[in-house]
Enzyme design. Structure first.
Site, mmCIF file in Angstrom:
data_model
loop_
_atom_site.group_PDB
_atom_site.id
_atom_site.type_symbol
_atom_site.label_atom_id
_atom_site.label_comp_id
_atom_site.label_asym_id
_atom_site.label_seq_id
_atom_site.Cartn_x
_atom_site.Cartn_y
_atom_site.Cartn_z
ATOM 1 N N ASP A 87 1.757 7.208 4.714
ATOM 2 C CA ASP A 87 2.714 7.437 3.631
ATOM 3 C C ASP A 87 2.200 8.479 2.644
ATOM 4 O O ASP A 87 2.978 9.195 2.032
ATOM 5 C CB ASP A 87 2.998 6.108 2.915
ATOM 6 C CG ASP A 87 3.528 5.080 3.894
ATOM 7 O OD1 ASP A 87 4.518 5.390 4.574
ATOM 8 O OD2 ASP A 87 2.932 3.996 4.023
ATOM 9 N N GLU A 106 -2.531 -2.191 11.833
ATOM 10 C CA GLU A 106 -2.897 -0.764 11.851
ATOM 11 C C GLU A 106 -4.354 -0.588 11.433
ATOM 12 O O GLU A 106 -5.087 0.217 12.006
ATOM 13 C CB GLU A 106 -1.983 0.031 10.916
ATOM 14 C CG GLU A 106 -0.570 0.194 11.462
ATOM 15 C CD GLU A 106 0.388 0.852 10.475
ATOM 16 O OE1 GLU A 106 1.437 1.315 10.936
ATOM 17 O OE2 GLU A 106 0.109 0.879 9.266
HETATM 18 C C1 A5P Z 1 3.653 1.430 8.937
HETATM 19 O O1 A5P Z 1 3.282 0.232 8.365
HETATM 20 C C2 A5P Z 1 3.141 2.581 8.142
HETATM 21 O O2 A5P Z 1 1.796 2.550 7.855
HETATM 22 C C3 A5P Z 1 3.548 3.909 8.749
HETATM 23 O O3 A5P Z 1 2.549 4.425 9.564
HETATM 24 C C4 A5P Z 1 3.836 4.852 7.646
HETATM 25 O O4 A5P Z 1 4.706 4.199 6.760
HETATM 26 C C5 A5P Z 1 4.475 6.150 8.132
HETATM 27 O O5 A5P Z 1 5.736 5.901 8.642
HETATM 28 P P1 A5P Z 1 6.740 7.066 8.980
HETATM 29 O O6 A5P Z 1 6.139 7.846 10.103
HETATM 30 O O7 A5P Z 1 8.000 6.367 9.392
HETATM 31 O O8 A5P Z 1 6.930 7.890 7.745
#
Ligand code: A5P
Length: 231
Positions: A87, A106
């Site tokens: 993010d 993650e």
């Molecule tokens: C998921 O929990 C997140 O850590 C995502 O990796 C992060 O929000 C990026 O997502 P987008 O690729 O949809 O922007």
């Protein structure tokens, strides 16, 4: 991020995958493009003997429907390469993750991977974390009130993540997410360590020192930053 930029970053990351690798499969809209490209390379025979460990039920479903072979940490405790989105990314390649709520698994994948390749577009780059995004914090439902107070006392504006129908968002582990908006975070390690002392906080979305490479897609093209560049 435009779909084309997401795709460009994702394709560049999948180009780093080699036959025989154990992969960590992140979560999110950018990672989805990586999964589709990975599936294409497997189907075409360009890649063989790949196994992936999904970071969420959502990713597991995409991988299964695309025919990407899956495994788990029991059978493959060490991961060669994880591809995931983020993010927010700072100058030292520290990250805020968890916009999709999958931060716990993650981080488990990231901590057990030789290489963590993060795919983002230019809009996610910040000089300091917290400017653009709140820190997602996975909290044990039993501890919700106390951890909300703790994060507020730490200086954050805190909100419980909810679904469009107003119900609390539940993680894959059936926990809750508090989004903690700290504003610019000058000392991310200090905040991370403070949160790590709390039994009611299962995990937080500050990923410090974990990304080995960040692939940044912009209208001008792709640039890659490596951990060695920031040491
Ligand atoms: C998921 O929990 C997140 O850590 C995502 O990796 C992060 O929000 C990026 O997502 P987008 O690729 O949809 O922007």
């Amino acid at each position: 991020m435009s779909e084309e930029l997401k795709k460009a970053a994702a394709f560049r990351a999948v180009a780093m995958v080699a036959t025989g690798m154990v992969l960590g499969l992140g979560t999110g809209t950018t990672t989805r493009f990586a999964l589709l490209e990975l599936a294409r390379r497997l189907k075409s025979g360009e890649l063989k003997d790949i196994v992936g460990i999904p970071s969420s039920l959502q990713t597991e479903q995409i991988a299964l429907s695309e025919g990407i072979p899956l495994t788990d940490l029991e059978n493959h405790p060490r991961i060669d390469l994880t591809i995931d989105g983020a993010d927010e990314v700072d100058d030292e390649l520290n990250l805020i993750k968890g916009g999709g709520g999958a931060l716990l698994r993650e981080k488990v994948l990231a901590q057990n991977s030789s290489q963590n390749v993060i795919i983002v577009d230019q809009s996610k780059i910040s000089h300091q974390l917290g400017k653009k995004w709140a820190v997602p914090v996975e909290v044990l439902p039993f501890a919700l009130g106390s951890e909300k107070q703790f994060l507020t006392d730490l200086g954050a504006e805190v909100s419980l993540r909810t679904l469009p129908d107003g119900q609390p968002f539940r993680t894959d582990q059936d926990n809750l997410i508090l989004d903690a908006a700290f504003g610019t975070i000058r000392e991310p390690e200090k905040i991370a360590r403070a949160m790590e002392q709390r039994a009611g906080i299962i995990e937080h979305g500050l990923f410090l020192g974990l990304a080995t490479r960040v692939i940044i897609a912009s209208e001008e093209g792709i640039s890659i930053r490596s951990r060695e560049d920031v040491k």
